[in-house]
Write an enzyme that holds these catalytic residues in place. Structure first.
Site, PDB file in Angstrom:
ATOM      1  N   GLY A  41      -5.002  -1.940   3.438  1.00 37.35           N
ATOM      2  CA  GLY A  41      -3.801  -3.487   3.912  1.00 37.35           C
ATOM      3  C   GLY A  41      -4.926  -4.443   3.739  1.00 37.35           C
ATOM      4  CE  LYS A  42      -6.012  -5.719  10.053  1.00 35.99           C
ATOM      5  NZ  LYS A  42      -6.797  -6.836  10.783  1.00 35.99           N
TER       6      LYS A  42
ATOM      7  CE1 TYR B 224       0.043 -10.393   3.318  1.00 32.49           C
ATOM      8  CE2 TYR B 224       2.486 -10.903   5.014  1.00 32.49           C
ATOM      9  CZ  TYR B 224       0.811 -10.427   4.179  1.00 32.49           C
ATOM     10  OH  TYR B 224       1.454  -9.121   2.489  1.00 32.49           O
TER      11      TYR B 224
ATOM     12  CD  GLN C  66       2.348   2.010   4.496  1.00 32.65           C
ATOM     13  OE1 GLN C  66       2.926   2.587   5.245  1.00 32.65           O
ATOM     14  NE2 GLN C  66       2.562   1.574   3.083  1.00 32.65           N
ATOM     15  N   GLY C  67      -2.292   3.037   6.942  1.00 38.87           N
ATOM     16  CA  GLY C  67      -2.651   3.420   8.321  1.00 38.87           C
ATOM     17  C   GLY C  67      -4.531   3.638   8.102  1.00 38.87           C
TER      18      GLY C  67
ATOM     19  CB  ILE D 186      -0.751  -0.352   1.128  1.00 43.10           C
ATOM     20  CG1 ILE D 186      -1.428  -1.252   1.290  1.00 43.10           C
ATOM     21  CG2 ILE D 186      -2.028   0.695   0.961  1.00 43.10           C
ATOM     22  CD1 ILE D 186      -2.493  -1.540  -0.173  1.00 43.10           C
TER      23      ILE D 186
END
Length: 149
Positions: free
Chosen positions: A90-91, A125, A85-86, A80
């Site tokens: 990502g999730k 992960y 980010q943040g 990302i």
């Protein structure tokens, strides 16, 4: 709405210019390197993907090295851009990518690897069901993680 789009003539330069935060630079290849690998290391049949939220490019992923015998595939890259980010991208994108893989290939195992020094990525992960094999990938010295599907 999150979308996975193939890399093409219109977006490849934008994807190539995405970057992780400076403290993450040692943990992942640049997108430029990944795009070159996808173009020239053809035996792995890499599929590079641009990650979009609506029309905004926010990240990059690369999938490939499908093995029909073991029904396994590599999730070789996921990044990302530092500016996004943040924000839980990502999730959200990892779930979208996992669903895409399961719909696109007959797989039993998804494989990835991560730098040992990137400690927080392991719990990330693992929250999706990946298991740390504690084996080292001989290609890059990273720790291999697998997800049984």
């Amino acid at each position: 709405m999150l979308q996975l789009k193939k890399i093409n003539q219109e977006n490849w330069r934008h994807v190539a210019n995405l970057s992780v935060s400076p403290d993450q630079l040692d943990f992942i290849e640049t997108n430029k390197e990944s795009l070159l690998e996808a173009a020239f290391d053809t035996k792995y049949n890499w599929l590079p993907l641009a990650l979009y939220d609506e029309q905004q490019l926010v990240g990059f992923s690369m999938i490939g090295d499908y093995n029909a015998n073991t029904k396994s595939i590599w999730l070789d890259r996921l990044m990302i851009d530092q500016h996004f980010q943040g924000q839980r991208y990502g999730k959200r994108f990892l779930q979208l990518i996992l669903d895409f893989i399961k719909e696109s290939w007959k797989i039993e195992t998804i494989i990835l690897s991560a730098h040992e020094e990137n400690e927080s990525i392991f719990s990330f992960y693992e929250s999706f069901g990946f298991k740390n094999t504690h084996q080292i990938d001989k290609e890059n010295g990273e720790i291999i993680m697998i997800l049984e599907c």
